[in-house]
Structure formats: structure tokens, C-alpha cells
Design a protein around this motif. Structure first.
Motif, PDB file in Angstrom:
ATOM      1  N   TYR A   1       1.003  -1.575   0.106  1.00 19.44           N
ATOM      2  CA  TYR A   1       0.103  -0.077  -0.078  1.00 19.44           C
ATOM      3  C   TYR A   1       1.462   1.049  -0.551  1.00 19.44           C
ATOM      4  O   TYR A   1       0.126   2.515  -0.441  1.00 19.44           O
ATOM      5  N   GLU A   2       1.918   1.053   0.659  1.00 21.82           N
ATOM      6  CA  GLU A   2       3.131   3.359   0.406  1.00 21.82           C
ATOM      7  C   GLU A   2       3.633   2.329  -0.158  1.00 21.82           C
ATOM      8  O   GLU A   2       4.174   3.655  -0.619  1.00 21.82           O
ATOM      9  N   LEU A   3       4.017   1.582  -1.134  1.00 22.74           N
ATOM     10  CA  LEU A   3       4.684   1.705  -2.377  1.00 22.74           C
ATOM     11  C   LEU A   3       4.401   2.893  -3.801  1.00 22.74           C
ATOM     12  O   LEU A   3       5.706   3.096  -3.940  1.00 22.74           O
ATOM     13  N   PRO A   4       2.745   3.168  -3.736  1.00 22.44           N
ATOM     14  CA  PRO A   4       2.779   4.085  -4.858  1.00 22.44           C
ATOM     15  C   PRO A   4       3.669   5.398  -3.827  1.00 22.44           C
ATOM     16  O   PRO A   4       4.328   6.598  -4.837  1.00 22.44           O
ATOM     17  N   ALA A   5       3.551   5.813  -3.649  1.00 27.95           N
ATOM     18  CA  ALA A   5       4.434   7.145  -2.585  1.00 27.95           C
ATOM     19  C   ALA A   5       5.367   6.781  -2.712  1.00 27.95           C
ATOM     20  O   ALA A   5       6.035   8.038  -2.704  1.00 27.95           O
TER      21      ALA A   5
ATOM     22  N   LEU B   1       7.271   5.015  -4.526  1.00 28.62           N
ATOM     23  CA  LEU B   1       8.110   5.322  -5.387  1.00 28.62           C
ATOM     24  C   LEU B   1       7.700   6.903  -6.359  1.00 28.62           C
ATOM     25  O   LEU B   1       9.081   7.585  -6.661  1.00 28.62           O
ATOM     26  N   ALA B   2       6.568   7.770  -5.413  1.00 28.84           N
ATOM     27  CA  ALA B   2       7.043   8.964  -5.884  1.00 28.84           C
ATOM     28  C   ALA B   2       7.891  10.246  -5.072  1.00 28.84           C
ATOM     29  O   ALA B   2       8.882  10.843  -5.534  1.00 28.84           O
TER      30      ALA B   2
ATOM     31  N   SER C   1       7.040  -6.158  -4.083  1.00 24.36           N
ATOM     32  CA  SER C   1       7.892  -5.709  -5.054  1.00 24.36           C
ATOM     33  C   SER C   1       7.400  -6.286  -6.229  1.00 24.36           C
ATOM     34  O   SER C   1       6.883  -6.188  -7.357  1.00 24.36           O
TER      35      SER C   1
ATOM     36  N   ALA D   1       3.787  -6.183  -7.226  1.00 25.68           N
ATOM     37  CA  ALA D   1       3.213  -5.298  -7.365  1.00 25.68           C
ATOM     38  C   ALA D   1       3.786  -4.475  -8.806  1.00 25.68           C
ATOM     39  O   ALA D   1       3.123  -4.168  -9.812  1.00 25.68           O
TER      40      ALA D   1
ATOM     41  N   PHE E   1       1.327  -3.753 -12.259  1.00 18.66           N
ATOM     42  CA  PHE E   1       1.502  -2.825 -13.191  1.00 18.66           C
ATOM     43  C   PHE E   1       2.088  -3.261 -14.703  1.00 18.66           C
ATOM     44  O   PHE E   1       1.256  -2.465 -15.538  1.00 18.66           O
TER      45      PHE E   1
END
Length: 349
Positions: free
Chosen positions: A27-31, A33-34, A55, A58, A62
Motif C-alpha cells: 500500500y505504501e509503494l506508490p508514495a 515511488l513518488a 515488489s 506489484a 503494473f
């Protein structure tokens, strides 16, 4: 911490200890990656700090989105097919690379990567020579399915199964290597059991090679016969007129290549069970779903084939779909012998 703290080999396949604690990372991965794009964190650090199963999953999600967009834009639904022979090996290589970056022993993962790389080379070559990478090429079965169901239903089918579920499935086929990676905390070196599993995997790949080559040779001869009206050397006219191959491995199984393919990934799962000293684990979901997928796709293939070739139903009756049902090879039914008495009865009628 990107890996769980474990106290026994059996815990290496425990979902509650090896997966659940790391779900927040997904859940934290998008933030995060930002943050990488904003240069507040390096991609290498994020890669090592993220659990490799998370990972890898994920990445599969994607790629599912990429496949979906490509399929809808091009109206071609074989996007996943083009990567089928590459992605399981890609994910195993991901586990191997992560282990090296994290300083975890990787020799046993190298063993899995070895057989998977050979599997990829063989299957990619076979897909290429059949024209799978030609522009516009598409599995003929997608067109048949499109004609049988409403347009909107097929699009939903693409948004769910074709693009996303198949992409995730290819990751799940490689996921048992995660258990092997965890087991290296207790057994870091390659064992005799590891070598045995690799040998069995290579044996199954060899079966696939023979089966696909026999099929390739047969259809090449059939095409030449239909073009020149001459029977190529090494073949018989009756076999080519039949229209489908019943020789070699195909005399014992209707789909020996499919049988080997399913066994390859089920065996990798069994390897992970052996590595963690368990009889079964949650990772069975990958090979089990693959087996169900093959059941459905093979049923459709055979439905089409039996409609084209009259003798195929007899072949189905006498030869097992995947597992041989007899030690005797398939022999085509001979011509019916009409006795003199039968001819006399027909004349009387």
C-alpha cells in the motif's frame, strides 16, 4: 526489515509470518515511488528495503495495466501471450537479484534460475517460429471467444482475466522461489535435493522440446503435402490425410507438451515445499490455477479440432488428454471389413 524473522524451516511457508507482515509495504509503494521520482530516496534503497514478494507482485499488477491498455488500443488480446515465456524467469531473476543486493545466499535461487532460463529460451523460440511475434499476430481462440459472447462481456473478460489475472498468474508460478529464498537462512548451500529438482525440471523441458518438435515436423510435412501433393520422406499419406499428429509422444498423450508444462510449475511448488519441510502451502494457488487454465483452454482447442477432423473423437476416446491411459501407442482404426453375407443382405434390401 524486508525479510521476516524465522525460527524454523517450516515457518518459511507460513503465510501469516512471511506475507501478512509485509502487506503494508504494498500500500505504501506508490508514495515511496513518488519519493524516488522526487529524488528523496534512491531506487536501489527502495528495492532492497521492500520485501521481494511484495515488489514482484506489484510489478505483475503494473504489467497487467500495461497489457490492458495495449490490448484495448490495438484490439489484439495476445499481449500477455508474447510475454508468457519470459515473465516467470524474469520474476525468478528478480528474487535472485534481490538476494544478491541484500547479501542473502543466492546459490539455490541460481539453480532455479538455471532451469527457468532454459525453459524460457525453448518456449520463446517455439513461439517465435510459429509467428507469435509477428505484427498483428493473435491467438485464434480469442477471435472465436469474441464471436460467442457480447462485446461488453469480452471487454470485462479482458480487463480481469486476460490482462490482470494472467499477469499475476505468471508471477505466482515463480513465487515458490520466495520460500526457497527464505529457507537459505537455514540451508544456504545447494543441496542434493536441489540438484535433483533441477534435473527433473530439465527432463520435463526436454519432453516439451521433443513434443513440440514432433508437432512442428508433422505440420510442416502436412503443409508441404497439401502444396505439392507429394508425401515428404519419413511420413505416410494416411497420417497426413488424417490432419493431426498421432505419432511419437502424441501416440500416448493428446497434449504431451501441455502435460510437461503444468508439471514443471507444480514441481517448482513441490520444491518449495521440500525446502520448507511442509507437505503443502498457500503457494499451491499458482500451479493449481495454471492447471485449471489448461483444462479450459485445452477443452476449447479440442472442441475446435474435433470439428475439423472426423477421426479426432476416436483419438480422444483412446488416448488420454495429458496423462497416458495405455502403454500401447495409438493406432488409427483400419478399414471396415465387409463380409460376403453382409453384401448379400444389402443386395436383398
Amino acid at each position: 526489515m524486508a525479510l521476516p524473522t524465522l525460527y524454523s524451516l517450516e515457518e518459511c511457508s507460513d503465510f501469516s509470518k512471511t506475507v501478512e507482515p509485509f502487506l503494508p509495504q504494498l500500500y505504501e509503494l506508490p508514495a515511496k515511488l513518488a519519493d524516488v521520482f522526487a529524488r528523496r530516496q534512491s531506487l536501489a534503497d527502495l528495492y532492497v528495503d521492500t520485501n521481494p514478494l511484495i515488489s514482484g507482485f506489484a510489478i505483475s499488477v503494473f504489467l497487467g495495466a500495461v497489457f490492458l491498455v495495449a490490448a484495448e488500443v490495438n484490439r489484439n488480446y495476445s499481449q500477455v501471450d508474447r510475454f508468457w515465456s519470459l515473465l516467470p524467469t524474469f520474476y525468478i531473476a528478480h528474487f535472485d537479484l534481490w538476494a544478491r543486493f541484500a547479501g542473502v545466499p543466492s546459490q539455490r535461487i541460481d539453480a532455479a534460475l538455471l532451469f527457468s532460463t532454459i525453459w524460457s529460451i525453448r518456449l520463446t523460440y517455439n513461439y517465435w517460429r510459429k509467428g507469435g511475434y509477428e505484427i498483428g499476430s493473435e491467438d485464434y481462440r480469442w477471435e472465436i471467444i469474441r464471436k460467442q459472447i457480447p462485446k461488453i462481456v469480452f471487454h470485462v473478460f479482458n480487463w480481469t482475466f486476460i490482462s490482470f489475472i494472467q499477469s499475476i498468474l505468471l508471477f505466482m508460478l515463480a513465487a515458490p522461489v520466495y520460500t526457497i529464498l527464505l529457507s537459505t537462512q537455514f540451508e544456504p548451500n545447494v543441496t542434493s535435493a536441489d540438484l535433483t529438482y533441477v534435473a527433473m525440471e530439465l527432463g520435463l523441458i526436454l519432453i516439451e522440446w521433443f513434443a513440440d518438435q514432433q508437432q512442428w515436423n508433422f505440420h510442416g510435412a502436412k503443409k508441404e503435402y497439401q502444396t505439392t501433393a507429394k508425401v515428404p520422406r519419413g511420413f505416410q499419406q494416411v497420417d497426413l490425410d488424417r490432419g493431426f499428429n498421432t505419432s511419437g509422444l502424441w501416440a500416448y498423450s493428446r497434449h504431451p507438451n501441455f502435460a510437461a508444462e503444468q508439471t514443471i510449475w507444480f514441481l517448482l511448488y513441490q520444491w518449495s515445499c521440500f525446502a520448507s519441510k511442509t507437505l503443502y502451502s498457500w503457494l499451491a494457488v499458482g500451479p493449481m490455477f495454471l492447471i485449471m487454465l489448461f483444462q479450459g483452454s485445452t477443452w476449447l482447442t479440442e472442441l475446435i479440432t474435433s470439428g475439423k477432423y472426423p477421426e479426432y473423437r476416436e483419438y480422444q476416446r483412446r488416448v488420454g488428454m495429458f496423462v497416458p491411459t495405455s502403454t500401447a501407442p495409438y493406432k488409427a482404426p483400419g478399414p471396415k471389413i465387409i463380409r460376403t453375407s453382409e453384401l448379400a443382405k444389402k443386395k436383398q434390401k
